[in-house]
Design a protein around this motif. Structure first.
Motif, mmCIF file in Angstrom:
data_model
loop_
_atom_site.group_PDB
_atom_site.id
_atom_site.type_symbol
_atom_site.label_atom_id
_atom_site.label_comp_id
_atom_site.label_asym_id
_atom_site.label_seq_id
_atom_site.Cartn_x
_atom_site.Cartn_y
_atom_site.Cartn_z
ATOM 1 N N GLY A 60 13.898 35.399 33.423
ATOM 2 C CA GLY A 60 14.549 36.603 33.899
ATOM 3 C C GLY A 60 15.583 36.298 34.964
ATOM 4 N N GLY A 61 16.356 37.311 35.296
ATOM 5 C CA GLY A 61 17.382 37.145 36.304
ATOM 6 C C GLY A 61 18.367 38.286 36.289
ATOM 7 N N LEU A 62 19.470 38.083 36.980
ATOM 8 C CA LEU A 62 20.545 39.065 37.073
ATOM 9 C C LEU A 62 21.659 38.690 36.110
ATOM 10 C CD1 LEU A 62 21.930 41.482 38.494
ATOM 11 C CD2 LEU A 62 22.797 39.831 40.173
ATOM 12 N N VAL A 63 22.087 39.664 35.320
ATOM 13 C CA VAL A 63 23.139 39.423 34.348
ATOM 14 C C VAL A 63 24.039 40.651 34.270
ATOM 15 C CG1 VAL A 63 21.774 40.273 32.405
ATOM 16 C CG2 VAL A 63 23.611 38.621 31.999
ATOM 17 N N GLN A 64 25.299 40.437 33.954
ATOM 18 C CA GLN A 64 26.244 41.544 33.808
ATOM 19 C C GLN A 64 26.094 42.213 32.455
ATOM 20 O OE1 GLN A 64 30.060 39.657 34.611
ATOM 21 N NE2 GLN A 64 30.003 40.410 36.716
ATOM 22 N N TYR A 71 9.602 33.444 22.429
ATOM 23 C CA TYR A 71 10.869 33.636 23.103
ATOM 24 C C TYR A 71 11.416 35.028 22.808
ATOM 25 C CZ TYR A 71 10.615 28.540 23.182
ATOM 26 O OH TYR A 71 10.210 27.240 23.357
ATOM 27 N N LEU A 72 12.208 35.513 23.718
ATOM 28 C CA LEU A 72 12.933 36.754 23.510
ATOM 29 C C LEU A 72 14.390 36.507 23.863
ATOM 30 C CD1 LEU A 72 12.718 39.772 22.722
ATOM 31 C CD2 LEU A 72 12.518 40.272 25.172
ATOM 32 N N GLN A 73 15.228 36.428 22.847
ATOM 33 C CA GLN A 73 16.661 36.274 23.040
ATOM 34 C C GLN A 73 17.276 37.655 23.160
ATOM 35 O OE1 GLN A 73 18.633 33.398 23.319
ATOM 36 N NE2 GLN A 73 20.206 34.895 23.866
ATOM 37 N N MET A 74 17.905 37.922 24.286
ATOM 38 C CA MET A 74 18.477 39.228 24.571
ATOM 39 C C MET A 74 19.984 39.099 24.677
ATOM 40 S SD MET A 74 15.698 40.692 27.342
ATOM 41 C CE MET A 74 16.242 39.552 28.617
ATOM 42 N N ASP A 75 20.687 39.762 23.792
ATOM 43 C CA ASP A 75 22.142 39.757 23.768
ATOM 44 C C ASP A 75 22.670 41.167 23.979
ATOM 45 O OD1 ASP A 75 21.875 37.467 21.011
ATOM 46 O OD2 ASP A 75 22.275 36.961 23.111
ATOM 47 N N SER A 76 23.940 41.256 24.328
ATOM 48 C CA SER A 76 24.594 42.548 24.546
ATOM 49 C C SER A 76 23.775 43.435 25.471
ATOM 50 C CB SER A 76 24.833 43.255 23.204
ATOM 51 O OG SER A 76 25.632 42.467 22.349
ATOM 52 N N LEU A 77 23.350 42.868 26.578
ATOM 53 C CA LEU A 77 22.479 43.584 27.502
ATOM 54 C C LEU A 77 23.178 44.785 28.123
ATOM 55 C CD1 LEU A 77 20.722 40.532 29.104
ATOM 56 C CD2 LEU A 77 19.554 42.443 28.003
ATOM 57 N N LYS A 78 22.392 45.830 28.340
ATOM 58 C CA LYS A 78 22.859 47.070 28.924
ATOM 59 C C LYS A 78 22.102 47.353 30.214
ATOM 60 C CE LYS A 78 23.513 49.023 24.289
ATOM 61 N NZ LYS A 78 23.140 50.139 23.376
ATOM 62 N N PRO A 79 22.674 48.135 31.119
ATOM 63 C CA PRO A 79 21.949 48.472 32.351
ATOM 64 C C PRO A 79 20.578 49.084 32.089
ATOM 65 C CG PRO A 79 24.245 49.059 32.586
ATOM 66 C CD PRO A 79 24.055 48.644 31.154
ATOM 67 N N GLU A 80 20.445 49.855 31.028
ATOM 68 C CA GLU A 80 19.165 50.464 30.723
ATOM 69 C C GLU A 80 18.109 49.470 30.262
ATOM 70 O OE1 GLU A 80 22.109 52.081 27.537
ATOM 71 O OE2 GLU A 80 22.186 51.370 29.611
ATOM 72 N N ASP A 81 18.492 48.219 30.056
ATOM 73 C CA ASP A 81 17.524 47.172 29.750
ATOM 74 C C ASP A 81 16.832 46.641 30.999
ATOM 75 O OD1 ASP A 81 18.019 47.134 26.929
ATOM 76 O OD2 ASP A 81 19.818 45.930 27.285
ATOM 77 N N THR A 82 17.288 47.053 32.159
ATOM 78 C CA THR A 82 16.701 46.602 33.410
ATOM 79 C C THR A 82 15.235 47.003 33.489
ATOM 80 O OG1 THR A 82 18.809 46.687 34.598
ATOM 81 C CG2 THR A 82 16.800 46.784 35.921
ATOM 82 N N ALA A 83 14.365 46.024 33.707
ATOM 83 C CA ALA A 83 12.927 46.270 33.755
ATOM 84 C C ALA A 83 12.202 44.967 34.043
ATOM 85 C CB ALA A 83 12.430 46.853 32.430
ATOM 86 N N GLN A 92 2.404 37.805 34.355
ATOM 87 C CA GLN A 92 2.758 38.498 35.589
ATOM 88 C C GLN A 92 4.071 39.268 35.478
ATOM 89 O OE1 GLN A 92 3.395 35.330 35.035
ATOM 90 N NE2 GLN A 92 5.563 35.216 35.607
ATOM 91 N N GLY A 93 4.848 38.964 34.476
ATOM 92 C CA GLY A 93 6.117 39.618 34.266
ATOM 93 C C GLY A 93 7.276 38.847 34.857
ATOM 94 N N THR A 94 8.454 39.082 34.310
ATOM 95 C CA THR A 94 9.675 38.503 34.837
ATOM 96 C C THR A 94 10.737 39.596 34.902
ATOM 97 O OG1 THR A 94 11.289 36.694 34.582
ATOM 98 C CG2 THR A 94 10.494 37.733 32.558
ATOM 99 N N GLN A 95 11.447 39.651 36.015
ATOM 100 C CA GLN A 95 12.409 40.724 36.262
ATOM 101 C C GLN A 95 13.729 40.445 35.566
ATOM 102 O OE1 GLN A 95 12.104 43.720 38.228
ATOM 103 N NE2 GLN A 95 14.055 44.145 37.194
ATOM 104 N N VAL A 96 14.207 41.437 34.840
ATOM 105 C CA VAL A 96 15.534 41.396 34.230
ATOM 106 C C VAL A 96 16.353 42.531 34.822
ATOM 107 C CG1 VAL A 96 16.869 41.689 32.112
ATOM 108 C CG2 VAL A 96 14.767 40.329 32.101
ATOM 109 N N THR A 97 17.479 42.195 35.416
ATOM 110 C CA THR A 97 18.363 43.187 35.999
ATOM 111 C C THR A 97 19.743 43.057 35.379
ATOM 112 O OG1 THR A 97 17.152 43.118 38.105
ATOM 113 C CG2 THR A 97 19.354 44.093 38.119
ATOM 114 N N VAL A 98 20.232 44.145 34.809
ATOM 115 C CA VAL A 98 21.550 44.173 34.182
ATOM 116 C C VAL A 98 22.430 45.086 35.015
ATOM 117 C CG1 VAL A 98 22.858 44.575 32.084
ATOM 118 C CG2 VAL A 98 20.460 43.852 31.948
#
Length: 121
Positions: A9-13, A79-91, A113-119
């Motif tokens: 997880g992490g911060l992505v545009q 694995y979960l490959q996430m492309d074309s991320l949107k702000p609403e994917d933040t969780a 424990q979870g991993t934070q994804v912020t778009v």
């Protein structure tokens, strides 16, 4: 006992990509399914993507066509490959492992424990 650890997880545009990993470890066990969930503040936990030992997969409508899940059975990893991320994917993205431990006659679900994804731009 099965330990589940997510990472990636992490911060992505918006429009960017991330790849999440989930590793299951512990004593001898047999995995039935590994499933990705996510939970945002004020919202219910929702299923994102699921992968069974038989190779079937399913996705939430909101991520279909953008996310792809895959498994490496030899490494007990999904694995979960996430492309074309949107702000609403933040969780917080959580990995659930359904498995039979040792010679027990039932399966049980184990959570990471979870991993934070912020778009965000």
């Amino acid at each position: 006992q099965v330990q589940v650890v997510e990472s990636g997880g992490g911060l992505v545009q918006p429009g960017g990509s991330l790849r999440l990993s989930c590793i299951a470890s512990g004593s001898t066990f047999s995995i039935n399914a590994m499933t990705w969930y996510r939970q945002a503040p004020g919202k219910q936990r929702e299923l994102v993507a699921a992968s069974t030992s038989g190779g079937s997969t399913k996705y939430a409508d909101s991520v279909k066509g953008r996310f792809t899940t895959s498994r490496d059975s030899a490494k007990n990893t999904v694995y979960l490959q996430m492309d074309s991320l949107k702000p609403e994917d933040t969780a917080v993205y959580l990995c659930n492992v359904n498995a039979v431990v040792g010679t027990l006659r039932y399966s049980y679900s184990y959570w990471g424990q979870g991993t934070q994804v912020t778009v965000s731009s």
